[in-house]
Design an enzyme around this catalytic site. Structure first.
Site, PDB file in Angstrom:
ATOM      1  N   HIS A 143      -4.061  13.839   1.106  1.00 22.01           N
ATOM      2  CA  HIS A 143      -4.126  12.937   2.260  1.00 22.01           C
ATOM      3  C   HIS A 143      -2.918  13.163   3.167  1.00 22.01           C
ATOM      4  O   HIS A 143      -3.056  13.259   4.398  1.00 22.01           O
ATOM      5  CB  HIS A 143      -4.178  11.483   1.793  1.00 22.01           C
ATOM      6  N   ASP A 171      -8.888  -0.116   1.998  1.00 20.80           N
ATOM      7  CA  ASP A 171      -7.922  -0.533   3.005  1.00 20.80           C
ATOM      8  C   ASP A 171      -8.504  -0.201   4.374  1.00 20.80           C
ATOM      9  O   ASP A 171      -8.203   0.825   4.959  1.00 20.80           O
ATOM     10  CB  ASP A 171      -6.589   0.189   2.774  1.00 20.80           C
ATOM     11  N   THR A 227      -4.880   6.398   0.478  1.00 17.88           N
ATOM     12  CA  THR A 227      -6.150   7.132   0.513  1.00 17.88           C
ATOM     13  C   THR A 227      -6.191   8.243  -0.529  1.00 17.88           C
ATOM     14  O   THR A 227      -5.273   9.057  -0.636  1.00 17.88           O
ATOM     15  CB  THR A 227      -6.372   7.740   1.902  1.00 17.88           C
ATOM     16  N   GLU A 256     -10.743   3.387   3.669  1.00 18.00           N
ATOM     17  CA  GLU A 256      -9.862   4.221   2.851  1.00 18.00           C
ATOM     18  C   GLU A 256     -10.165   3.969   1.381  1.00 18.00           C
ATOM     19  O   GLU A 256     -10.104   2.831   0.909  1.00 18.00           O
ATOM     20  CB  GLU A 256      -8.382   3.916   3.135  1.00 18.00           C
ATOM     21  N   THR A 283      -8.812  -6.178   3.790  1.00 21.06           N
ATOM     22  CA  THR A 283      -8.711  -5.232   2.671  1.00 21.06           C
ATOM     23  C   THR A 283      -9.644  -5.747   1.583  1.00 21.06           C
ATOM     24  O   THR A 283      -9.524  -6.902   1.162  1.00 21.06           O
ATOM     25  CB  THR A 283      -7.283  -5.137   2.122  1.00 21.06           C
ATOM     26  N   ARG A 342      -7.880   2.920  13.431  1.00 26.77           N
ATOM     27  CA  ARG A 342      -6.996   4.063  13.637  1.00 26.77           C
ATOM     28  C   ARG A 342      -6.355   4.075  15.028  1.00 26.77           C
ATOM     29  O   ARG A 342      -5.176   4.437  15.165  1.00 26.77           O
ATOM     30  CB  ARG A 342      -7.763   5.374  13.416  1.00 26.77           C
ATOM     31  N   ASP A 359       0.846  -1.186   0.000  1.00 24.31           N
ATOM     32  CA  ASP A 359       0.000   0.000   0.000  1.00 24.31           C
ATOM     33  C   ASP A 359       0.884   1.239   0.000  1.00 24.31           C
ATOM     34  O   ASP A 359       1.679   1.449   0.927  1.00 24.31           O
ATOM     35  CB  ASP A 359      -0.904  -0.001   1.227  1.00 24.31           C
ATOM     36  N   GLN A 401      -3.729   1.460  14.926  1.00 27.62           N
ATOM     37  CA  GLN A 401      -2.691   1.914  13.988  1.00 27.62           C
ATOM     38  C   GLN A 401      -1.767   2.936  14.637  1.00 27.62           C
ATOM     39  O   GLN A 401      -0.539   2.826  14.557  1.00 27.62           O
ATOM     40  CB  GLN A 401      -3.346   2.525  12.743  1.00 27.62           C
ATOM     41  N   GLU A 409      -9.791  11.816   8.186  1.00 26.82           N
ATOM     42  CA  GLU A 409      -9.646  13.188   7.701  1.00 26.82           C
ATOM     43  C   GLU A 409     -10.942  13.987   7.877  1.00 26.82           C
ATOM     44  O   GLU A 409     -10.920  15.133   8.339  1.00 26.82           O
ATOM     45  CB  GLU A 409      -9.250  13.183   6.233  1.00 26.82           C
ATOM     46  N   LYS A 423      -3.954  -2.510  10.312  1.00 28.48           N
ATOM     47  CA  LYS A 423      -4.216  -2.564   8.873  1.00 28.48           C
ATOM     48  C   LYS A 423      -4.375  -3.982   8.317  1.00 28.48           C
ATOM     49  O   LYS A 423      -4.784  -4.139   7.176  1.00 28.48           O
ATOM     50  CB  LYS A 423      -3.050  -1.897   8.120  1.00 28.48           C
ATOM     51  N   GLU A 455      -9.279   3.785  -2.296  1.00 29.75           N
ATOM     52  CA  GLU A 455      -8.030   3.611  -3.034  1.00 29.75           C
ATOM     53  C   GLU A 455      -8.270   2.976  -4.398  1.00 29.75           C
ATOM     54  O   GLU A 455      -9.297   2.333  -4.639  1.00 29.75           O
ATOM     55  CB  GLU A 455      -7.050   2.745  -2.233  1.00 29.75           C
TER      56      GLU A 455
END
Length: 427
Positions: free
Chosen positions: A136, A227, A352, A193, A251, A231, A129, A234, A366, A247, A195
């Site tokens: 981002h 993804d 992202t 996320e 996915t 948080r 990734d 993470q 975000e 993570k 992507e």
């Protein structure tokens, strides 16, 4: 470019698309197909019937249960098969009428999409990734730590937890920091996320880099990717190393691989940013193709478990791939510059995809500033005044990405199918 098959105007799968996927039914084993309008064309049966005999290639690659062997073939083979499929499915061609007018043959090779089960299109050996979208990085990182702007940043993901769209997953557990004390807990900051990702068709020998100006020959096609991210887990584990348990639990990817030929009309120049300077790129990242990224719109919808989440339009965000700064060719060149061997089925993703406004952001981290400012969907049901508000994802939430590229030519849209997944409670 119009087909004898009736294709709805809003279909992802016009004749100009012809994406590849792997499907099965109650009576058919897992096999390779291409989507056309409301149908899947069974390429295994087509290969068994010798439809591709005029093309010099190993037709057993189309009789496999994954696309790896076929994807590793020369690009010229893929182009020749694509051209033949267009002739078979197009209006007013002799090949097209031979299939169109044979009712029994159509029944064998054209299966309604609503009757099929989709599978992972390729066996994925490795998943990387990247983080190549300036907005981002600006929103998440620039206020925290200096960020490199002269190379595509990346971390290695977990290939074993990549799943096809529609696969539900459990809310993950991990170590989080509570009152400065590490605690094992189900994540309270589950996120998505938005992507885009590329599947590698054929790779390189160990020790040999892939030239940036030849790298697209190694890319089989593109999918949507989510993804999923925990948080709080993470952030508790990402200093000094990169993401791990935050993570690696799931996915999701869309089931159809869209080829670079299908996306060619939607190529565009990467945008310039006054605060994102790439003047000092090293030569191995110096790509000669100016139109190296794509202009594809991606909608993010969320359907909650509660009637209080009911909306007439559940779209949360409208993202765009035009904000990507490094191309897939540059990502692949950087990935292999030290001699890392890439293989058929390897997956590389953009990170992202976010834009300059709140509506164009690609994750809740975000949009809610790490949960401090709840985000409300803009469309509110006029019938009952319900609204959808989130800081992070709740159990029962269904998140779906949809992307369709359309240049207004009237030749049809190019889409990926849905990339979706549902959050189940932790165990």
């Amino acid at each position: 470019m119009h087909s004898w098959i009736p294709i709805p105007a809003n279909s992802d799968f016009s004749l100009r698309n012809l994406p590849y996927g792997v499907f099965s039914t109650d009576s058919l084993s897992q096999r390779i197909g291409t989507a056309i309008g409301p149908y899947v064309l069974d390429l295994k049966v087509m290969a068994q019937e010798g439809v591709f005999s005029s093309i010099a290639f190993d037709s057993t690659t189309l009789k496999s249960s994954t696309l790896n062997a076929y994807a590793s073939l020369d690009k010229n083979v893929h182009k020749a098969i694509r051209q033949l499929l267009v002739q078979l499915l197009a209006k007013d061609t002799s090949l097209g009428s031979a299939l169109r007018d044979n009712t029994e043959r159509k029944r064998r090779v054209l299966i309604p999409l609503h009757d099929v089960k989709m599978h992972l299109p390729m066996s994925i050996g490795d998943y990387t990734d990247f983080c190549v979208v300036p907005y981002h990085l600006k929103n998440v990182c620039l206020d925290l730590t200096p960020v490199r702007m002269d190379l595509p940043l990346a971390y290695h993901g977990r290939a074993s937890s990549v799943v096809v769209s529609g696969t539900p997953f459990r809310r993950p557990k991990g170590q989080v920091i509570s009152n400065n004390i590490p605690t094992l807990s189900a994540t309270q900051k589950l996120d998505f996320e938005v992507e885009l990702a590329a599947f590698i068709g054929h790779g390189n020998e160990m020790g040999c880099l892939i030239d940036v100006n030849d790298a697209e020959n190694s890319i089989f096609g593109i999918v949507l990717l989510n993804d999923w991210s925990a948080r709080d887990i993470q952030f508790s584990e990402s200093t000094p190393l990169g993401p791990f348990n935050g993570k690696n639990f799931c996915t999701s990817i869309s089931p159809w691989i869209v080829t670079l030929d299908a996306l060619a009309p939607f190529r565009t120049n990467p945008l310039s940013y006054s605060w994102w300077l790439q003047d000092n790129l090293l030569s191995y990242l110096d790509e000669k193709e100016p139109n190296s990224v794509y202009n594809i719109d991606i909608d993010v919808s969320l359907t909650g478990r509660s009637s209080q989440d009911s909306l007439t339009d559940p779209v949360l965000f409208n993202c765009s791939t035009r904000y990507i700064s490094f191309s897939f060719a540059q990502m692949l060149a950087h990935h292999s510059v030290g001699g890392c061997p890439m293989r058929s089925g390897d997956l590389i993703a953009t990170g992202t995809i976010s834009g300059p406004t709140r509506r164009e952001l690609g994750c809740l981290l975000e949009a809610t500033k790490n949960g401090t400012e709840p985000y409300e969907a803009q469309e509110i049901s006029p019938s009952d005044g319900c609204k959808l508000v989130r800081t992070f994802l709740e159990d029962g939430d269904l998140v779906e990405f949809r992307a369709r590229a359309d240049d207004g030519s009237g030749l049809g849209k190019v889409g990926f199918g849905i990339c979706g997944g549902k959050v189940l409670p932790s165990i």
